[in-house]
Design a protein around this motif. Structure first.
Motif, PDB file in Angstrom:
ATOM      1  N   SER A  34      -9.042   3.915  -9.387  1.00  0.00           N
ATOM      2  CA  SER A  34      -8.026   3.025  -9.954  1.00  0.00           C
ATOM      3  C   SER A  34      -7.402   3.713 -11.162  1.00  0.00           C
ATOM      4  CB  SER A  34      -8.653   1.696 -10.374  1.00  0.00           C
ATOM      5  OG  SER A  34      -9.093   0.975  -9.244  1.00  0.00           O
ATOM      6  N   GLY A 103       0.463  -2.108 -10.409  1.00  0.00           N
ATOM      7  CA  GLY A 103       0.736  -2.577  -9.051  1.00  0.00           C
ATOM      8  C   GLY A 103       0.177  -1.609  -8.028  1.00  0.00           C
ATOM      9  N   ASP A 104       0.575  -1.790  -6.778  1.00  0.00           N
ATOM     10  CA  ASP A 104       0.107  -0.953  -5.672  1.00  0.00           C
ATOM     11  C   ASP A 104       1.195   0.045  -5.280  1.00  0.00           C
ATOM     12  OD1 ASP A 104      -2.359  -2.303  -5.451  1.00  0.00           O
ATOM     13  OD2 ASP A 104      -1.396  -3.910  -4.301  1.00  0.00           O
ATOM     14  N   TYR A 105       0.781   1.300  -5.088  1.00  0.00           N
ATOM     15  CA  TYR A 105       1.702   2.381  -4.748  1.00  0.00           C
ATOM     16  C   TYR A 105       1.155   3.175  -3.569  1.00  0.00           C
ATOM     17  CZ  TYR A 105       3.830   1.420  -9.294  1.00  0.00           C
ATOM     18  OH  TYR A 105       4.442   0.815 -10.364  1.00  0.00           O
ATOM     19  N   GLU A 106       2.043   3.997  -2.970  1.00  0.00           N
ATOM     20  CA  GLU A 106       1.641   4.868  -1.876  1.00  0.00           C
ATOM     21  C   GLU A 106       2.034   6.310  -2.194  1.00  0.00           C
ATOM     22  OE1 GLU A 106       3.331   3.492   1.760  1.00  0.00           O
ATOM     23  OE2 GLU A 106       1.851   1.902   2.031  1.00  0.00           O
ATOM     24  N   GLY A 129      -2.959   4.708  -0.432  1.00  0.00           N
ATOM     25  CA  GLY A 129      -2.700   3.651  -1.402  1.00  0.00           C
ATOM     26  C   GLY A 129      -3.369   3.934  -2.745  1.00  0.00           C
ATOM     27  N   VAL A 130      -2.613   3.736  -3.816  1.00  0.00           N
ATOM     28  CA  VAL A 130      -3.125   3.920  -5.173  1.00  0.00           C
ATOM     29  C   VAL A 130      -2.833   2.659  -5.971  1.00  0.00           C
ATOM     30  CG1 VAL A 130      -3.046   5.305  -7.278  1.00  0.00           C
ATOM     31  CG2 VAL A 130      -2.690   6.403  -5.054  1.00  0.00           C
ATOM     32  N   LYS A 131      -3.849   2.143  -6.638  1.00  0.00           N
ATOM     33  CA  LYS A 131      -3.680   0.922  -7.430  1.00  0.00           C
ATOM     34  C   LYS A 131      -3.646   1.272  -8.910  1.00  0.00           C
ATOM     35  CE  LYS A 131      -5.537  -3.781  -7.921  1.00  0.00           C
ATOM     36  NZ  LYS A 131      -4.364  -4.388  -7.285  1.00  0.00           N
ATOM     37  N   ILE A 133      -3.819  -0.278 -12.633  1.00  0.00           N
ATOM     38  CA  ILE A 133      -4.216  -1.459 -13.385  1.00  0.00           C
ATOM     39  C   ILE A 133      -4.077  -1.166 -14.880  1.00  0.00           C
ATOM     40  CG2 ILE A 133      -5.805  -2.275 -11.608  1.00  0.00           C
ATOM     41  CD1 ILE A 133      -8.094  -1.132 -13.236  1.00  0.00           C
TER      42      ILE A 133
END
Length: 214
Positions: A34, A103-106, A129-131, A133
């Motif tokens: 994360s 948020g969530d990314y790719e 997927g990379v989150k 925070i």
């Protein structure tokens, strides 16, 4: 009619062969840290050779174009060979930009390799997927209005959020030690946005010359 049947048969054989070749290297697992704005993390990709043939010149590359992430070091990792049934892990260090929104990314990736028994280079692509925070970072300042002994005055507490993420369900509670409260001891603030502030005011009567706030 017979020629047509032969063409269809050959086409099916080629399709089965192409499908087998394209799945020779499988994405076995992906482990992604994360991320927080401005911080570094790792992406670990494990590939498995699921065919009964060795694969060579195996390369994994990540694509960072128009992405809030940058590679720390190389965006590509490779090994000379993965034997049949074996696994190999590829590790990348990445950094999130300072102003990335949580948020969530790719992050797209490309895997290239070739079978030991063939000179053809094979490619498969996808995304990881990379989150992102982030936690709020709160600080406060205290001001007094008319801090005169035995006189009505006011205590103002300013809450500043220096973090990249909003603070939610914020409330301020004070304990009277050197003053008498004329209002509720606890005030609900609600949300404090990133790079913003909120203020809570308490009506009091100061009972000594050196008021303290706990």
């Amino acid at each position: 009619m017979e020629k047509t049947g032969i063409k269809i048969f050959v086409g099916l054989v080629f399709l089965v062969l192409a499908t087998s070749l394209s799945s020779a290297v499988a994405l076995n697992s992906v482990d992604v840290d994360s991320m927080s704005p401005g911080k570094e993390g790792s992406i670990r990709i494990e590939l498995e050779n699921i065919l009964k043939d060795d694969v060579e010149d195996v390369s994994v590359s990540l694509k960072f174009v128009n992405s809030p992430f940058i590679p720390v070091g190389s965006s590509e990792d490779s090994v000379d060979e993965i034997n049949e049934g074996d696994e190999e892990t590829f590790v990348f260090r990445i950094k999130a930009s300072n102003n990335v929104v949580p948020g969530d990314y790719e992050i797209p990736y490309t895997i290239t390799y070739r079978l030991k028994s063939s000179d053809n280079q094979l490619t498969k692509s996808g995304s990881i997927g990379v989150k992102v925070i982030s936690n709020p970072e709160l600080s406060f300042t205290i001001n007094t209005e008319n801090p005169v002994e035995n006189q009505k005055g006011k205590i103002s507490i300013k809450i500043v959020n220096k973090g990249f993420y909003e603070a939610r369900f914020v409330s301020i509670k004070i304990l009277p030690t050197s003053f008498t409260l004329l209002s509720d001891p606890e005030i609900y603030i609600g949300s404090v946005d990133s790079d913003d502030f909120e203020t809570a005011n308490f009506d009091v009567i100061f009972v000594n010359k050196d008021p303290r706030l706990d």
